[in-house]
Enzyme design. Sequence first.
Site, mmCIF file in Angstrom:
data_model
loop_
_atom_site.group_PDB
_atom_site.id
_atom_site.type_symbol
_atom_site.label_atom_id
_atom_site.label_comp_id
_atom_site.label_asym_id
_atom_site.label_seq_id
_atom_site.Cartn_x
_atom_site.Cartn_y
_atom_site.Cartn_z
ATOM 1 N N HIS A 17 1.439 112.232 -62.039
ATOM 2 C CA HIS A 17 0.204 111.811 -61.363
ATOM 3 C C HIS A 17 0.288 110.318 -61.057
ATOM 4 C CE1 HIS A 17 -1.310 110.017 -65.033
ATOM 5 N NE2 HIS A 17 -1.390 111.190 -65.669
ATOM 6 N N HIS A 20 1.629 107.688 -63.595
ATOM 7 C CA HIS A 20 3.079 107.557 -63.778
ATOM 8 C C HIS A 20 3.683 106.766 -62.608
ATOM 9 C CE1 HIS A 20 2.035 111.539 -65.720
ATOM 10 N NE2 HIS A 20 2.431 110.806 -66.744
ATOM 11 N N CYS A 127 -1.138 115.248 -83.856
ATOM 12 C CA CYS A 127 -1.672 115.493 -82.511
ATOM 13 C C CYS A 127 -0.490 115.740 -81.579
ATOM 14 C CB CYS A 127 -2.496 114.302 -82.010
ATOM 15 S SG CYS A 127 -2.919 114.478 -80.253
ATOM 16 N N CYS A 130 -0.289 113.356 -78.498
ATOM 17 C CA CYS A 130 0.325 112.053 -78.781
ATOM 18 C C CYS A 130 1.751 112.219 -79.295
ATOM 19 C CB CYS A 130 -0.442 111.289 -79.853
ATOM 20 S SG CYS A 130 -2.102 110.805 -79.393
ATOM 21 N N CYS A 144 -8.562 113.823 -81.979
ATOM 22 C CA CYS A 144 -7.830 112.679 -81.444
ATOM 23 C C CYS A 144 -8.628 112.104 -80.287
ATOM 24 C CB CYS A 144 -6.443 113.127 -80.948
ATOM 25 S SG CYS A 144 -5.709 111.914 -79.844
ATOM 26 N N HIS A 147 -6.942 112.545 -76.784
ATOM 27 C CA HIS A 147 -6.719 113.865 -76.198
ATOM 28 C C HIS A 147 -7.888 114.823 -76.382
ATOM 29 C CE1 HIS A 147 -2.613 112.204 -76.261
ATOM 30 N NE2 HIS A 147 -2.507 112.870 -75.150
ATOM 31 N N LYS A 298 -10.534 108.930 -67.699
ATOM 32 C CA LYS A 298 -9.097 108.955 -67.884
ATOM 33 C C LYS A 298 -8.477 109.956 -66.902
ATOM 34 C CE LYS A 298 -5.728 109.678 -71.264
ATOM 35 N NZ LYS A 298 -5.199 110.064 -72.502
ATOM 36 N N LYS A 301 -4.843 116.051 -66.024
ATOM 37 C CA LYS A 301 -4.777 117.314 -65.288
ATOM 38 C C LYS A 301 -5.983 118.189 -65.630
ATOM 39 C CE LYS A 301 -1.208 116.732 -63.000
ATOM 40 N NZ LYS A 301 0.056 116.847 -62.410
HETATM 41 N N1 MSP Z 1 7.381 110.322 -73.190
HETATM 42 C C1 MSP Z 1 6.570 109.256 -73.640
HETATM 43 C C2 MSP Z 1 7.249 107.924 -73.420
HETATM 44 C C3 MSP Z 1 8.598 107.791 -74.072
HETATM 45 S S1 MSP Z 1 9.341 106.266 -73.675
HETATM 46 C C4 MSP Z 1 10.631 106.158 -74.703
HETATM 47 C C5 MSP Z 1 5.266 109.247 -72.852
HETATM 48 N N2 MSP Z 1 5.263 109.908 -71.702
HETATM 49 S S2 MSP Z 1 4.001 110.008 -70.699
HETATM 50 O O1 MSP Z 1 4.383 110.946 -69.678
HETATM 51 O O2 MSP Z 1 2.818 110.286 -71.418
HETATM 52 O O3 MSP Z 1 3.912 108.612 -70.021
HETATM 53 C C6 MSP Z 1 3.100 107.569 -70.524
HETATM 54 C C7 MSP Z 1 3.238 106.400 -69.606
HETATM 55 O O4 MSP Z 1 2.918 106.790 -68.244
HETATM 56 C C8 MSP Z 1 2.303 105.243 -69.883
HETATM 57 O O5 MSP Z 1 2.764 104.391 -70.904
HETATM 58 C C9 MSP Z 1 2.284 104.570 -68.532
HETATM 59 O O6 MSP Z 1 3.476 103.880 -68.314
HETATM 60 C C10 MSP Z 1 2.212 105.755 -67.595
HETATM 61 N N3 MSP Z 1 0.841 106.200 -67.386
HETATM 62 C C11 MSP Z 1 0.367 107.468 -67.576
HETATM 63 N N4 MSP Z 1 -0.951 107.499 -67.224
HETATM 64 C C12 MSP Z 1 -1.341 106.283 -66.824
HETATM 65 C C13 MSP Z 1 -2.553 105.746 -66.341
HETATM 66 N N5 MSP Z 1 -3.632 106.473 -66.201
HETATM 67 N N6 MSP Z 1 -2.564 104.434 -66.014
HETATM 68 C C14 MSP Z 1 -1.465 103.643 -66.133
HETATM 69 N N7 MSP Z 1 -0.315 104.114 -66.589
HETATM 70 C C15 MSP Z 1 -0.218 105.436 -66.961
HETATM 71 O O7 MSP Z 1 4.325 108.642 -73.312
#
Ligand code: MSP
Length: 507
Positions: A17, A20, A127, A130, A144, A147, A298, A301
């Site tokens: 999304h 990312h 969780c 997380c 949590c 989530h 937040k 999905k």
């Molecule tokens: N897989 C772990 C990270 C492992 S790194 C060794 C993870 N994955 S995640 O798919 O949940 O990605 C989290 C990251 O995605 C956040 O730290 C950020 O970089 C990005 N973001 C996900 N949602 C976001 C927002 N709503 N806003 C900004 N960044 C976001 O955690």
Amino acid sequence: MRFYLTTPIYYVNSTPHIGHAYTTIAADILARHHRQRGDDTFFLTGVDEHADKVARVAAEQGLTPQEYADSIVGAWQELPLRLNATNDFFIRTSDDGHKRFVQEFLQRIYDNGREDIYQDVYAGWYCVGCEAFKSDDELVDGKCPDHGVEPEWLEERNWFFRLSAYQDALLRLYDERPDFVLPQFRGNEARSFIAGGLRDFSISRATQTWGVPIPWDPDQVAYVWADALVNYLSALAYAPNTGAAGEDLERFWPGTHLLAKDILRFHCVYWPALLLAAGYEPPRQLFVHGYLIIDQQKISKSLGNAIDPLDLIDVYGADAVRFWCARQVSFGQDGNVTLDSFQERYDRELANDLGNLLSRTTAMIARYRDGTLARSPGPGAIDAEALRAALVERLDRFDITAALEGIWQAVRRLNQYVEANAPWELAKDESKAGELDAVLYDLADGLVAVAVAVSPYLPETAPRILQGLGQPADLSLDRVRAQTAEAAVGIEAASPLFPRVEEPTPA
Ligand code: MSP
């Protein structure tokens, strides 16, 4: 200088999304900027596959975790491609090279002679969202807070990492390197967490089979974070075409990590400790950015507000998405966003401020000078040296928003320069031919500097500006200076950089 930059590797339990895309875009802006400074740059992104939540989604679909990951990874590989991100490698934690490296890494800690890995029984609330244990005081009404779900009780004999033994070393690191974690308030948050006392954590799972086997106890697999964080090193060890084996690790480590606040502890506390235990240098720097929030909620999905970045790119193009991400929210802060702001910025700033500036400038050169740009500098429309200095200073602090604002001030100044000098009036008076040449040159010259400066943000648009003005395609940062534009012929009125887009009606 060497610059190694990473994004978090994203979980493949669903498709990407805009959140990312946000981190990947920011990282790409920084990577492109460092390349234009001439830095030896390596930019890494990829996916995190060995999570319990990934195995669960796979099971729901009647697939093995690997089959499921293989079926969805294409959507994640498409993300950097469509965003125009210049990652040098895309890592999957199911790559053989990564799995081997994780085993070597854990073995190094196991063998470090300090008993940093030991066996114990752990019981606690876990969780899955997380992928972390939660203490009672981290739960709100038993759930949590991130989530909104009740954690599950987990109790098993696992291998533990002696994080508590690294408290002093971590505190020293933070004290010796005040810029280790930026922004400062995030560094303070991490430091106080460390100062509050560190609990050992389990780095293996006995009940899971999806993951990297623990080398000395193959009945257990590595805990997903003990596997995922290591990607920042492993990629350098096996990414193809980047040098001889091991050479890149030597060349690029320690690296710089970009992440959001949700995974601050893993990166700012666990990761440096694991590195020290395995005998590697801690990261060079970490930048923790904020969260994009849509309509005060937040992005998720399940809430149904997850904007698909590819849909936005289909309508507006990758440059517009990149621009909006860098500009809409001050990088480092949380930001509430709406889609209306997207259309508004596209029209006002991209189409009008920048697009019209190029159209007008080229149209005037075509019309008044038959398409020839003479090298006839006037006083200059912008201070390009100051622009370059501000860019470097702001991007060194990861402030991609302030750096872009500096560029936009130059764009606005160029528009004012057109109005103030009214070339159409000068064109009516033969005796002002020299003045007209100088104004046209100053405009073209300012636009060239702006194009090069903005190229990390707008990598498709910048070359079009240079081409429209008959200039070389070189994007090196030292072209952001006064009188950088060369004389040129055959300039024609440029077609709009950002054509009108009808605001899509929400589905
Ligand atoms: N897989 C772990 C990270 C492992 S790194 C060794 C993870 N994955 S995640 O798919 O949940 O990605 C989290 C990251 O995605 C956040 O730290 C950020 O970089 C990005 N973001 C996900 N949602 C976001 C927002 N709503 N806003 C900004 N960044 C976001 O955690």
